[in-house]
Design a protein around this motif. Structure first.
Motif: not given
Length: 421
Positions: A358-374
């Motif tokens: 449920q919570c990790v789903a936030a990372l998929d919504l952050l399409t403008g954020l580079p993976d290095s900041k996730k």
């Protein structure tokens, strides 16, 4: 007046049980009971003591009870709780440490508004204070807020977070725990478009329902089964005459507590049974493990009806955050606009409130954020409470969160650290 009688009835039942407990405790404590060999009076007194304390806690706001913190100089420093931003429905408070120099980390803890006071995070605050300058969102009990203060729904909650972040500046690190995780994410996205310079440096989301449909729990199953009309009829009541918020429509904390207790009724029943036996034997203490936990767990607060209903409808039923179509003040908030704020999610493998996924789903919504900041962390064997206040938090999660904050501190924080050396 509609639903006011049921609110006052609940308070009358609570008050009666508190009185019965006090009476039983007093009766069983009379000196004459000592000459009777039968343990009846000891058990009666113990039952009364536990009962009175339990029902009294339900209407008391707990204290923070954080008085000092050890600084890097090895000395105890006095801690004062100081309001920084004051609003009708909640304040931003600062745990000001007297005589301590500037800290390299500034943290804003976003406390859940889900039936308990912000003091539920007492141990979280205490664990962070030695290493950070700590601020907390201190939400108010809706029963104590006059109707003249107006409404408070999830859009208002989000805008409160926006204002709190602006007040603290762009070097703040936000940690949102449980219920406010999706709204803290939305507030950050709102700032990304409206005031990019006011965005926090990092955002840590712990055990929050970003996408409730990602993993089923009893909470999500209930949200799917019940209609909004049924929920309003069953859960919403009007504050009675005893409180300043008389007439305000609320979801009562006592109802929320009943639902909390019913989820683990056998465990709670056993805990109180054992505490009564300990009290009868003279083995219970004012601040023993049972009382430390239940003094906080039983202290509940009312939520405004519009906040509770809009949370269920928009977060759980309509999945507005999960599908990136949440609106605030008529504007659609695009989570993809977050491009510079480092985001970390934390989940517990045995979390039965916000299950893993449920919570990790936030990372998929952050399409403008580079993976290095996730970043994401799944704590093996941890339940919901453990990931922000229990052993898992203390031993594993807290160090990881601080490391995440430091790794995204930026050049300005590095300069501050060098200046302190």
């Amino acid at each position: 007046m509609k639903n006011m009688a049921t609110y006052d009835l609940m308070e009358s039942i609570r008050n009666t049980n508190q009185w019965l407990g006090a009476s039983a405790h007093a009766l069983g404590s009379y000196p004459f009971a000592g000459i009777i060999a039968n343990p009846f009076f000891q058990v009666l007194s113990a039952w009364g003591e536990v009962t009175e304390r339990s029902f009294a806690r339900m209407v008391a706001k707990p204290d923070w009870n954080i008085y000092t913190v050890v600084g890097e100089d090895g000395r105890d420093h006095v801690v004062n709780v100081v309001p920084v931003v004051e609003r009708p429905f909640g304040d931003l408070i600062h745990f000001s440490v007297q005589g301590r120099g500037p800290m390299k980390r500034k943290v804003m803890l976003v406390a859940p508004m889900s039936g308990h006071y912000a003091t539920l995070l007492r141990s979280t605050v205490a664990s962070l204070l030695p290493d950070a300058d700590v601020y907390v969102t201190d939400w108010h009990n809706a029963r104590d807020i006059p109707v003249s203060a107006g409404k408070f729904d999830i859009e208002d909650y989000t805008l409160y977070l926006v204002d709190f972040m602006k007040a603290l500046g762009s070097d703040v690190n936000v940690i949102a725990i449980c219920q406010p995780a999706p709204l803290a994410l939305a507030a950050t996205a709102y700032l990304a478009e409206e005031d990019p310079e006011a965005q926090p440096r990092t955002l840590t989301l712990i055990g929050g329902p970003i996408d409730p449909d990602a993993a089923a729990t009893d909470v999500t199953d209930f949200g799917r089964r019940i209609t909004m009309g049924q929920l309003e009829q069953l859960a919403i009541q009007r504050v009675g005459f005893k409180y300043a918020g008389v007439g305000r429509m609320v979801y009562p904390g006592l109802l929320q507590l009943a639902s909390f207790m019913s989820m683990n009724a056998d465990r709670h029943g056993q805990a109180f049974y054992e505490q009564i036996l300990r009290a009868a034997k003279g083995e219970a203490a004012d601040h023993d493990k049972h009382n430390r936990f239940y003094d906080e767990y039983l202290a509940v607060m009312d939520m405004t009806a519009e906040f509770y209903l809009s949370t269920v409808e928009r977060i759980f039923k309509n999945l507005e955050i999960a599908q990136n179509r949440f609106e605030v003040a008529g504007k659609t908030v695009d989570i993809g606009k977050i491009t510079s704020v480092a985001v970390k999610t934390v989940e517990g493998s045995k979390d039965d409130i916000s299950a893993p996924g449920q919570c990790v789903a936030a990372l998929d919504l952050l399409t403008g954020l580079p993976d290095s900041k996730k970043a994401n962390h799944l704590e093996d064997g941890a339940g919901h409470y453990g990931i922000f206040a229990g052993k898992s938090w203390r031993n594993n999660i807290r160090p990881l969160v601080l490391e995440f904050i430091d790794s995204n501190a930026g050049e300005d924080a590095n300069v501050t650290r060098l200046a302190q050396v």
